[in-house]
Design a protein around this motif. Structure first.
Motif, PDB file in Angstrom:
ATOM      1  N   GLU A   1       0.835  -1.199   0.000  1.00 11.39           N
ATOM      2  CA  GLU A   1       0.000   0.000   0.000  1.00 11.39           C
ATOM      3  C   GLU A   1       0.874   1.254   0.000  1.00 11.39           C
ATOM      4  O   GLU A   1       2.082   1.188   0.193  1.00 11.39           O
ATOM      5  N   ARG A   2       0.234   2.393  -0.216  1.00 12.12           N
ATOM      6  CA  ARG A   2       0.956   3.659  -0.322  1.00 12.12           C
ATOM      7  C   ARG A   2       1.127   4.320   1.044  1.00 12.12           C
ATOM      8  O   ARG A   2       0.164   4.469   1.784  1.00 12.12           O
ATOM      9  N   ALA A   3       2.355   4.716   1.330  1.00 19.30           N
ATOM     10  CA  ALA A   3       2.598   5.597   2.473  1.00 19.30           C
ATOM     11  C   ALA A   3       2.384   7.021   1.976  1.00 19.30           C
ATOM     12  O   ALA A   3       3.009   7.447   1.003  1.00 19.30           O
ATOM     13  N   ILE A   4       1.463   7.746   2.604  1.00 14.85           N
ATOM     14  CA  ILE A   4       1.106   9.080   2.128  1.00 14.85           C
ATOM     15  C   ILE A   4       1.535  10.120   3.161  1.00 14.85           C
ATOM     16  O   ILE A   4       1.092  10.092   4.309  1.00 14.85           O
ATOM     17  N   PHE A   5       2.400  11.030   2.722  1.00 16.17           N
ATOM     18  CA  PHE A   5       2.873  12.125   3.560  1.00 16.17           C
ATOM     19  C   PHE A   5       2.271  13.434   3.041  1.00 16.17           C
ATOM     20  O   PHE A   5       2.195  13.636   1.828  1.00 16.17           O
ATOM     21  N   GLN A   6       1.869  14.300   3.951  1.00 18.57           N
ATOM     22  CA  GLN A   6       1.283  15.587   3.560  1.00 18.57           C
ATOM     23  C   GLN A   6       2.150  16.732   4.068  1.00 18.57           C
ATOM     24  O   GLN A   6       2.591  16.725   5.217  1.00 18.57           O
ATOM     25  N   ILE A   7       2.380  17.700   3.185  1.00 17.65           N
ATOM     26  CA  ILE A   7       3.192  18.872   3.514  1.00 17.65           C
ATOM     27  C   ILE A   7       2.322  20.112   3.370  1.00 17.65           C
ATOM     28  O   ILE A   7       1.712  20.325   2.322  1.00 17.65           O
TER      29      ILE A   7
ATOM     30  N   VAL B   1       9.180  18.869  -4.467  1.00 21.77           N
ATOM     31  CA  VAL B   1       7.745  18.951  -4.722  1.00 21.77           C
ATOM     32  C   VAL B   1       7.324  20.400  -4.514  1.00 21.77           C
ATOM     33  O   VAL B   1       7.839  21.079  -3.618  1.00 21.77           O
ATOM     34  N   THR B   2       6.421  20.882  -5.370  1.00 21.92           N
ATOM     35  CA  THR B   2       5.942  22.261  -5.279  1.00 21.92           C
ATOM     36  C   THR B   2       4.580  22.296  -4.602  1.00 21.92           C
ATOM     37  O   THR B   2       3.665  21.561  -5.002  1.00 21.92           O
ATOM     38  N   LEU B   3       4.448  23.125  -3.586  1.00 17.95           N
ATOM     39  CA  LEU B   3       3.172  23.252  -2.899  1.00 17.95           C
ATOM     40  C   LEU B   3       2.153  23.926  -3.817  1.00 17.95           C
ATOM     41  O   LEU B   3       2.491  24.792  -4.618  1.00 17.95           O
ATOM     42  N   SER B   4       0.911  23.521  -3.697  1.00 15.34           N
ATOM     43  CA  SER B   4      -0.154  24.055  -4.541  1.00 15.34           C
ATOM     44  C   SER B   4      -0.488  25.490  -4.149  1.00 15.34           C
ATOM     45  O   SER B   4       0.077  26.049  -3.202  1.00 15.34           O
ATOM     46  N   ALA B   5      -1.444  26.088  -4.878  1.00 19.78           N
ATOM     47  CA  ALA B   5      -1.895  27.441  -4.548  1.00 19.78           C
ATOM     48  C   ALA B   5      -2.510  27.489  -3.156  1.00 19.78           C
ATOM     49  O   ALA B   5      -2.547  28.539  -2.509  1.00 19.78           O
ATOM     50  N   ALA B   6      -2.991  26.338  -2.688  1.00 18.23           N
ATOM     51  CA  ALA B   6      -3.536  26.250  -1.328  1.00 18.23           C
ATOM     52  C   ALA B   6      -2.451  25.935  -0.301  1.00 18.23           C
ATOM     53  O   ALA B   6      -2.737  25.825   0.895  1.00 18.23           O
ATOM     54  N   GLY B   7      -1.211  25.758  -0.776  1.00 18.34           N
ATOM     55  CA  GLY B   7      -0.101  25.493   0.138  1.00 18.34           C
ATOM     56  C   GLY B   7      -0.006  24.057   0.609  1.00 18.34           C
ATOM     57  O   GLY B   7       0.480  23.795   1.709  1.00 18.34           O
ATOM     58  N   VAL B   8      -0.460  23.107  -0.231  1.00 20.04           N
ATOM     59  CA  VAL B   8      -0.482  21.699   0.167  1.00 20.04           C
ATOM     60  C   VAL B   8       0.182  20.846  -0.909  1.00 20.04           C
ATOM     61  O   VAL B   8       0.055  21.116  -2.105  1.00 20.04           O
ATOM     62  N   ALA B   9       0.891  19.803  -0.474  1.00 18.59           N
ATOM     63  CA  ALA B   9       1.445  18.805  -1.393  1.00 18.59           C
ATOM     64  C   ALA B   9       1.441  17.455  -0.692  1.00 18.59           C
ATOM     65  O   ALA B   9       1.550  17.386   0.537  1.00 18.59           O
ATOM     66  N   THR B  10       1.289  16.390  -1.470  1.00 15.37           N
ATOM     67  CA  THR B  10       1.371  15.039  -0.916  1.00 15.37           C
ATOM     68  C   THR B  10       2.485  14.277  -1.620  1.00 15.37           C
ATOM     69  O   THR B  10       2.722  14.460  -2.811  1.00 15.37           O
ATOM     70  N   VAL B  11       3.151  13.432  -0.857  1.00 19.65           N
ATOM     71  CA  VAL B  11       4.185  12.547  -1.384  1.00 19.65           C
ATOM     72  C   VAL B  11       3.744  11.122  -1.075  1.00 19.65           C
ATOM     73  O   VAL B  11       3.489  10.785   0.085  1.00 19.65           O
ATOM     74  N   GLU B  12       3.634  10.279  -2.114  1.00 16.99           N
ATOM     75  CA  GLU B  12       3.164   8.909  -1.944  1.00 16.99           C
ATOM     76  C   GLU B  12       4.291   7.938  -2.287  1.00 16.99           C
ATOM     77  O   GLU B  12       4.962   8.092  -3.308  1.00 16.99           O
TER      78      GLU B  12
ATOM     79  N   VAL C   1      10.130  -2.228   6.202  1.00 17.77           N
ATOM     80  CA  VAL C   1       9.363  -2.211   7.447  1.00 17.77           C
ATOM     81  C   VAL C   1       9.003  -0.788   7.851  1.00 17.77           C
ATOM     82  O   VAL C   1       7.958  -0.545   8.451  1.00 17.77           O
ATOM     83  N   LEU C   2       9.854   0.172   7.489  1.00 10.46           N
ATOM     84  CA  LEU C   2       9.630   1.567   7.856  1.00 10.46           C
ATOM     85  C   LEU C   2       9.918   2.454   6.646  1.00 10.46           C
ATOM     86  O   LEU C   2      10.952   2.311   5.996  1.00 10.46           O
ATOM     87  N   VAL C   3       8.985   3.346   6.340  1.00 12.29           N
ATOM     88  CA  VAL C   3       9.176   4.329   5.273  1.00 12.29           C
ATOM     89  C   VAL C   3       9.288   5.700   5.925  1.00 12.29           C
ATOM     90  O   VAL C   3       8.373   6.126   6.635  1.00 12.29           O
ATOM     91  N   SER C   4      10.408   6.384   5.689  1.00 17.97           N
ATOM     92  CA  SER C   4      10.636   7.684   6.318  1.00 17.97           C
ATOM     93  C   SER C   4      10.865   8.759   5.265  1.00 17.97           C
ATOM     94  O   SER C   4      11.497   8.517   4.233  1.00 17.97           O
ATOM     95  N   ILE C   5      10.345   9.944   5.535  1.00 20.16           N
ATOM     96  CA  ILE C   5      10.597  11.108   4.690  1.00 20.16           C
ATOM     97  C   ILE C   5      11.267  12.171   5.552  1.00 20.16           C
ATOM     98  O   ILE C   5      10.916  12.343   6.722  1.00 20.16           O
ATOM     99  N   GLU C   6      12.263  12.838   4.984  1.00 22.42           N
ATOM    100  CA  GLU C   6      12.912  13.950   5.675  1.00 22.42           C
ATOM    101  C   GLU C   6      12.841  15.183   4.790  1.00 22.42           C
ATOM    102  O   GLU C   6      13.272  15.153   3.631  1.00 22.42           O
ATOM    103  N   LEU C   7      12.286  16.262   5.321  1.00 23.20           N
ATOM    104  CA  LEU C   7      12.275  17.540   4.619  1.00 23.20           C
ATOM    105  C   LEU C   7      13.616  18.221   4.856  1.00 23.20           C
ATOM    106  O   LEU C   7      14.069  18.341   5.999  1.00 23.20           O
TER     107      LEU C   7
END
Length: 206
Positions: A49-55, A75-86, A92-98
């Protein structure tokens, strides 16, 4: 003064004015971007399944990130200031670092980490509720289940249980034994995506 506008200055003491004048351009004032907010949609998912991160941040800002310490991505944030990374991963662990955020003029180094746990999530394909204490019930006690629904092949709901653990032994909601055969389930987890599939009832002794 208006940013980016040219002006001419004339000296005047009230009785006469200087013939000399000067012009200048008011410098553009640049602002440092604000660090975004990082979150996860589901803290635990099933393998495949997809790990979904929201910025969340300022509109059109560009965020640099990495997945599990890999190469930098943006990734570029939208006009609403939101982006998702899937991300789909068998780890066993999926990690994202900004790592960085830029507003086009200035950038800001950041360090924000979020992780998602990946579980096997294997659902049994059958039960044999014949009283031999072997595979008599659908045991899902190791999951956090909000609700389990069981349907027959005609799409009729025959069993439903909230906060399910291991109570289904091939019976209907009124407690009667269901005929042997294939049934279909919908499992709503509290911490995973909804899962659907089939399960077979076989009461024959071998």
């Amino acid at each position: 003064m208006t940013t980016g506008t040219s002006y001419t200055v004339v000296s005047n003491d009230g009785t006469c004015s200087s013939a000399a004048s000067a012009s200048f351009v008011n410098a553009v004032q640049l602002s440092t971007p604000v660090a975004p907010i990082l979150s996860v949609v589901n803290a635990t998912i099933c393998s495949g399944e997809r790990a979904i991160f929201q910025i969340n941040g300022a509109a059109n800002n560009i965020v640099t990130y990495s997945i599990n310490g890999g190469s930098d991505q943006t990734v570029t944030l939208s006009a609403a200031g939101v982006a998702t990374v899937e991300v789909v991963s068998s780890m066993v662990l999926v990690s994202i670092e900004l790592l960085n955020i830029s507003n086009g003029n200035c950038s800001l180094a950041i360090s924000d980490v979020a992780s998602v746990t990946v579980q096997p999530c294997s659902i049994p394909k059958g039960i044999s509720p014949n009283g031999d204490n072997l595979n008599d019930e659908l045991d899902l006690s190791f999951y956090n289940i909000e609700k389990l629904d069981i349907f027959n092949r005609y799409g009729t709901k025959v069993y439903s249980k909230s906060n399910y653990e291991n109570e289904w032994r091939g019976q209907s909601d009124n407690g009667n034994e269901l005929p042997d055969g294939t049934y279909y389930y919908v499992i709503d987890f509290t911490d995973l995506e909804t899962k659907t599939g089939w399960i077979y009832i076989n009461r024959e002794h071998k």
